[in-house]
Design a protein around this motif. Structure first.
Motif, PDB file in Angstrom:
ATOM      1  N   ASN A 123       0.853  -1.193   0.000  1.00 53.13           N
ATOM      2  CA  ASN A 123       0.000   0.000   0.000  1.00 53.13           C
ATOM      3  C   ASN A 123       0.889   1.244   0.000  1.00 53.13           C
ATOM      4  OD1 ASN A 123      -1.496   2.257   0.898  1.00 53.13           O
ATOM      5  ND2 ASN A 123      -3.101   0.864   1.638  1.00 53.13           N
ATOM      6  N   LEU A 124       0.970   1.891  -1.171  1.00 55.11           N
ATOM      7  CA  LEU A 124       1.934   2.991  -1.320  1.00 55.11           C
ATOM      8  C   LEU A 124       1.568   4.195  -0.459  1.00 55.11           C
ATOM      9  CD1 LEU A 124       2.733   2.856  -5.142  1.00 55.11           C
ATOM     10  CD2 LEU A 124       3.980   1.840  -3.233  1.00 55.11           C
ATOM     11  N   GLU A 125       0.266   4.412  -0.239  1.00 49.23           N
ATOM     12  CA  GLU A 125      -0.110   5.539   0.643  1.00 49.23           C
ATOM     13  C   GLU A 125       0.482   5.322   2.040  1.00 49.23           C
ATOM     14  OE1 GLU A 125      -2.380   4.406  -1.513  1.00 49.23           O
ATOM     15  OE2 GLU A 125      -2.691   6.245  -2.686  1.00 49.23           O
ATOM     16  N   GLU A 126       0.358   4.067   2.514  1.00 47.54           N
ATOM     17  CA  GLU A 126       0.915   3.758   3.837  1.00 47.54           C
ATOM     18  C   GLU A 126       2.423   3.963   3.838  1.00 47.54           C
ATOM     19  OE1 GLU A 126      -2.315   0.270   4.857  1.00 47.54           O
ATOM     20  OE2 GLU A 126      -0.202  -0.207   5.040  1.00 47.54           O
ATOM     21  N   VAL A 127       3.078   3.481   2.791  1.00 48.85           N
ATOM     22  CA  VAL A 127       4.543   3.615   2.722  1.00 48.85           C
ATOM     23  C   VAL A 127       4.942   5.083   2.751  1.00 48.85           C
ATOM     24  CG1 VAL A 127       6.594   3.226   1.309  1.00 48.85           C
ATOM     25  CG2 VAL A 127       4.864   1.460   1.471  1.00 48.85           C
ATOM     26  N   LEU A 128       4.295   5.884   1.926  1.00 49.76           N
ATOM     27  CA  LEU A 128       4.696   7.291   1.832  1.00 49.76           C
ATOM     28  C   LEU A 128       4.403   8.045   3.125  1.00 49.76           C
ATOM     29  CD1 LEU A 128       3.694   8.098  -1.877  1.00 49.76           C
ATOM     30  CD2 LEU A 128       5.973   7.662  -0.931  1.00 49.76           C
ATOM     31  N   SER A 129       3.352   7.623   3.847  1.00 48.05           N
ATOM     32  CA  SER A 129       3.055   8.342   5.085  1.00 48.05           C
ATOM     33  C   SER A 129       3.921   7.861   6.251  1.00 48.05           C
ATOM     34  CB  SER A 129       1.566   8.230   5.446  1.00 48.05           C
ATOM     35  OG  SER A 129       1.300   6.974   6.005  1.00 48.05           O
ATOM     36  N   MET A 130       4.435   6.629   6.172  1.00 48.89           N
ATOM     37  CA  MET A 130       5.178   6.094   7.327  1.00 48.89           C
ATOM     38  C   MET A 130       6.684   6.246   7.220  1.00 48.89           C
ATOM     39  SD  MET A 130       3.464   2.602   8.726  1.00 48.89           S
ATOM     40  CE  MET A 130       2.579   1.857   7.399  1.00 48.89           C
ATOM     41  N   THR A 131       7.221   6.467   6.001  1.00 48.68           N
ATOM     42  CA  THR A 131       8.673   6.359   5.829  1.00 48.68           C
ATOM     43  C   THR A 131       9.352   7.708   5.592  1.00 48.68           C
ATOM     44  OG1 THR A 131       8.503   6.033   3.442  1.00 48.68           O
ATOM     45  CG2 THR A 131       8.404   4.063   4.803  1.00 48.68           C
ATOM     46  N   ASP A 132      10.676   7.715   5.752  1.00 54.29           N
ATOM     47  CA  ASP A 132      11.489   8.890   5.405  1.00 54.29           C
ATOM     48  C   ASP A 132      11.952   8.798   3.955  1.00 54.29           C
ATOM     49  OD1 ASP A 132      11.687  10.081   8.095  1.00 54.29           O
ATOM     50  OD2 ASP A 132      12.671   8.183   8.544  1.00 54.29           O
ATOM     51  N   ARG A 133      12.445   7.594   3.574  1.00 56.57           N
ATOM     52  CA  ARG A 133      12.897   7.382   2.198  1.00 56.57           C
ATOM     53  C   ARG A 133      12.254   6.106   1.683  1.00 56.57           C
ATOM     54  NH1 ARG A 133      18.942   6.810   1.517  1.00 56.57           N
ATOM     55  NH2 ARG A 133      18.756   5.405   3.300  1.00 56.57           N
ATOM     56  N   VAL A 134      12.174   6.021   0.373  1.00 55.96           N
ATOM     57  CA  VAL A 134      11.589   4.832  -0.240  1.00 55.96           C
ATOM     58  C   VAL A 134      12.559   4.304  -1.301  1.00 55.96           C
ATOM     59  CG1 VAL A 134       9.651   3.899  -1.567  1.00 55.96           C
ATOM     60  CG2 VAL A 134       9.245   5.709   0.100  1.00 55.96           C
ATOM     61  N   ALA A 135      12.935   3.025  -1.162  1.00 55.94           N
ATOM     62  CA  ALA A 135      13.757   2.366  -2.183  1.00 55.94           C
ATOM     63  C   ALA A 135      12.817   1.598  -3.107  1.00 55.94           C
ATOM     64  CB  ALA A 135      14.744   1.415  -1.520  1.00 55.94           C
ATOM     65  N   VAL A 136      12.947   1.861  -4.401  1.00 55.21           N
ATOM     66  CA  VAL A 136      12.092   1.183  -5.379  1.00 55.21           C
ATOM     67  C   VAL A 136      12.902   0.076  -6.040  1.00 55.21           C
ATOM     68  CG1 VAL A 136      10.641   1.455  -7.426  1.00 55.21           C
ATOM     69  CG2 VAL A 136      10.893   3.365  -5.822  1.00 55.21           C
ATOM     70  N   LEU A 137      12.415  -1.177  -5.906  1.00 55.38           N
ATOM     71  CA  LEU A 137      13.075  -2.320  -6.544  1.00 55.38           C
ATOM     72  C   LEU A 137      12.321  -2.717  -7.807  1.00 55.38           C
ATOM     73  CD1 LEU A 137      13.997  -4.826  -3.661  1.00 55.38           C
ATOM     74  CD2 LEU A 137      15.376  -3.035  -4.663  1.00 55.38           C
ATOM     75  N   PHE A 138      13.088  -3.162  -8.783  1.00 56.17           N
ATOM     76  CA  PHE A 138      12.506  -3.676 -10.032  1.00 56.17           C
ATOM     77  C   PHE A 138      13.374  -4.835 -10.487  1.00 56.17           C
ATOM     78  CE2 PHE A 138      12.299  -3.759 -14.704  1.00 56.17           C
ATOM     79  CZ  PHE A 138      10.925  -3.834 -14.907  1.00 56.17           C
ATOM     80  N   GLN A 139      12.785  -6.012 -10.529  1.00 50.73           N
ATOM     81  CA  GLN A 139      13.499  -7.204 -10.989  1.00 50.73           C
ATOM     82  C   GLN A 139      14.891  -7.318 -10.366  1.00 50.73           C
ATOM     83  OE1 GLN A 139      13.283  -7.574 -15.247  1.00 50.73           O
ATOM     84  NE2 GLN A 139      11.057  -7.678 -15.228  1.00 50.73           N
ATOM     85  N   GLY A 140      14.932  -7.169  -9.067  1.00 56.29           N
ATOM     86  CA  GLY A 140      16.169  -7.410  -8.336  1.00 56.29           C
ATOM     87  C   GLY A 140      17.120  -6.237  -8.259  1.00 56.29           C
ATOM     88  N   ARG A 141      16.736  -5.104  -8.873  1.00 53.28           N
ATOM     89  CA  ARG A 141      17.635  -3.941  -8.833  1.00 53.28           C
ATOM     90  C   ARG A 141      16.972  -2.775  -8.111  1.00 53.28           C
ATOM     91  NH1 ARG A 141      21.899  -4.341 -12.298  1.00 53.28           N
ATOM     92  NH2 ARG A 141      21.719  -6.045 -13.796  1.00 53.28           N
ATOM     93  N   VAL A 142      17.822  -1.892  -7.535  1.00 52.65           N
ATOM     94  CA  VAL A 142      17.297  -0.665  -6.949  1.00 52.65           C
ATOM     95  C   VAL A 142      17.193   0.368  -8.061  1.00 52.65           C
ATOM     96  CG1 VAL A 142      17.640   1.140  -5.224  1.00 52.65           C
ATOM     97  CG2 VAL A 142      18.423  -1.188  -4.758  1.00 52.65           C
ATOM     98  N   VAL A 143      15.970   0.754  -8.369  1.00 52.87           N
ATOM     99  CA  VAL A 143      15.760   1.777  -9.418  1.00 52.87           C
ATOM    100  C   VAL A 143      16.194   3.137  -8.891  1.00 52.87           C
ATOM    101  CG1 VAL A 143      14.040   2.905 -10.881  1.00 52.87           C
ATOM    102  CG2 VAL A 143      13.780   0.476 -10.286  1.00 52.87           C
ATOM    103  N   ASP A 144      15.779   3.441  -7.656  1.00 51.51           N
ATOM    104  CA  ASP A 144      16.109   4.737  -7.065  1.00 51.51           C
ATOM    105  C   ASP A 144      15.741   4.689  -5.583  1.00 51.51           C
ATOM    106  OD1 ASP A 144      16.993   7.322  -6.865  1.00 51.51           O
ATOM    107  OD2 ASP A 144      15.577   8.161  -8.320  1.00 51.51           O
ATOM    108  N   VAL A 145      16.321   5.598  -4.826  1.00 50.89           N
ATOM    109  CA  VAL A 145      15.900   5.792  -3.436  1.00 50.89           C
ATOM    110  C   VAL A 145      15.441   7.237  -3.345  1.00 50.89           C
ATOM    111  CG1 VAL A 145      16.565   5.693  -1.015  1.00 50.89           C
ATOM    112  CG2 VAL A 145      17.644   4.155  -2.666  1.00 50.89           C
ATOM    113  N   VAL A 146      14.182   7.421  -2.972  1.00 52.15           N
ATOM    114  CA  VAL A 146      13.584   8.759  -3.076  1.00 52.15           C
ATOM    115  C   VAL A 146      13.072   9.233  -1.721  1.00 52.15           C
ATOM    116  CG1 VAL A 146      12.955   8.615  -5.504  1.00 52.15           C
ATOM    117  CG2 VAL A 146      11.402   7.677  -3.779  1.00 52.15           C
TER     118      VAL A 146
END
Ligand SMILES: Nc1ncnc2c1ncn2[C@@H]1O[C@H](COP(=O)(O)OP(=O)(O)OP(=O)(O)O)[C@@H](O)[C@H]1O
Length: 276
Positions: free
Chosen positions: A210-233
């Protein structure tokens, strides 16, 4: 809110993990800073659970290094991870149905007392009191600690699993889908718990679909795609749409559009190891 990286609790560098032909983690580099909540998001099969399981020694990395408080470590397994101060709630909960709530909370680390100063027995009274306290104080869940967990609702089981991670009072808490089976009210308690954990100096990694929960609970978000880190935002400034787009395309929202997606099938040199 992003602070300057200063005092990482966990540093993962160039970690790879393969299962047969599947590269579940492809050159993953990430840091968990002291006192931050880091979200981990990605589509099904992106590598999130593998990442968590590698951090607690269920899987050993094929390549790369993990540093804990600056020191390289080889984490032998969950027990070793606990001694390093890592508490974990797994996606599959790992509860034993026929055992009671209190027994599940203290599974593998039953408190003992001496009878007559000689014989060691499990301190069931202490276990029950602590189980009730942890569940009611931290999660606002009120269940009889003697109840076998097979009779609990999905939300109550989830609360027992979270409570179990808190028994050892860890510095770092890894939460793999902690709210997936919870009612809205219980989710709010988990959100409150995550805030309390950070306020009391803990560092948290949170996996949540649940991305709303993630964005409200976290400081940074690491996005994974097929085993790789796309970005940390930065969770405060990124939009939900940007996160979805990165999860689906495998490209950072800040990249130009012509690049190959950073997937397992891509030959593109990874620029995915951002620790922002
Ligand atoms: N023990 C295993 N044996 C073989 N393949 C595995 C194993 N664990 C994970 N995989 C594979 O590794 C890849 C990453 O899986 P992982 O469970 O880490 O993804 P995830 O991001 O947690 O997915 P989900 O959101 O569906 O839980 C998948 O292709 C999965 O099938």
């Amino acid at each position: 809110m992003t602070t300057e990286p200063s005092n990482p609790r966990i540093e993962v560098e160039h970690v790879k993990k393969r299962f047969g032909t599947v590269e579940a983690l492809s050159d993953v580099s990430l840091t968990l800073e002291d006192n931050e909540v880091l979200g981990l998001v990605g589509d099904n099969g992106a590598g999130k659970s593998t990442f968590i399981k590698t951090l607690v020694g269920i899987h050993q990395p094929d390549e790369g290094e993990i540093r804990f408080n600056g020191e390289p470590v080889t984490i032998d397994g969950p027990k070793h991870a606990r001694t390093l101060g890592i508490g974990t709630v797994y996606q599959d909960l790992a509860l034993v149905d026929e055992l009671s709530v209190a027994e599940n909370l203290f599974l593998g680390r039953m408190p003992v007392k001496k009878l007559g100063g000689v014989v060691s027995v499990v301190d069931k009274e202490y276990m029950k009191q602590e189980a009730e306290r942890i569940l009611s104080e931290h999660l606002n869940i009120h269940v009889d600690p003697d109840t076998p967990v097979e009779y609990l609702s999905g939300g109550e089981r989830q609360a027992v699993a979270i409570g179990r991670a808190l028994v050892t009072d860890p510095d770092i808490v890894l939460l793999d889908e902690p709210t997936s089976a919870l009612s809205k009210a219980a989710v709010e308690h988990v959100e409150e718990l995550v805030k309390q954990l950070r306020a009391s100096g803990h560092s948290v990694i949170l996996i949540d679909h649940n991305l709303e929960e993630v964005l409200s609970m976290t400081d940074r978000v690491a996005v994974l795609f097929q085993g790789r880190v796309v970005d940390v935002v930065d969770a405060e400034s990124v939009t939900r749409d940007d996160v979805v787009s990165m999860m689906v395309s495998g490209r950072s929202a800040h990249e130009d559009g012509d690049d190959e997606p950073l997937g397992r099938q891509s030959d593109a040199t990874s620029s995915s190891s951002s620790t922002a």
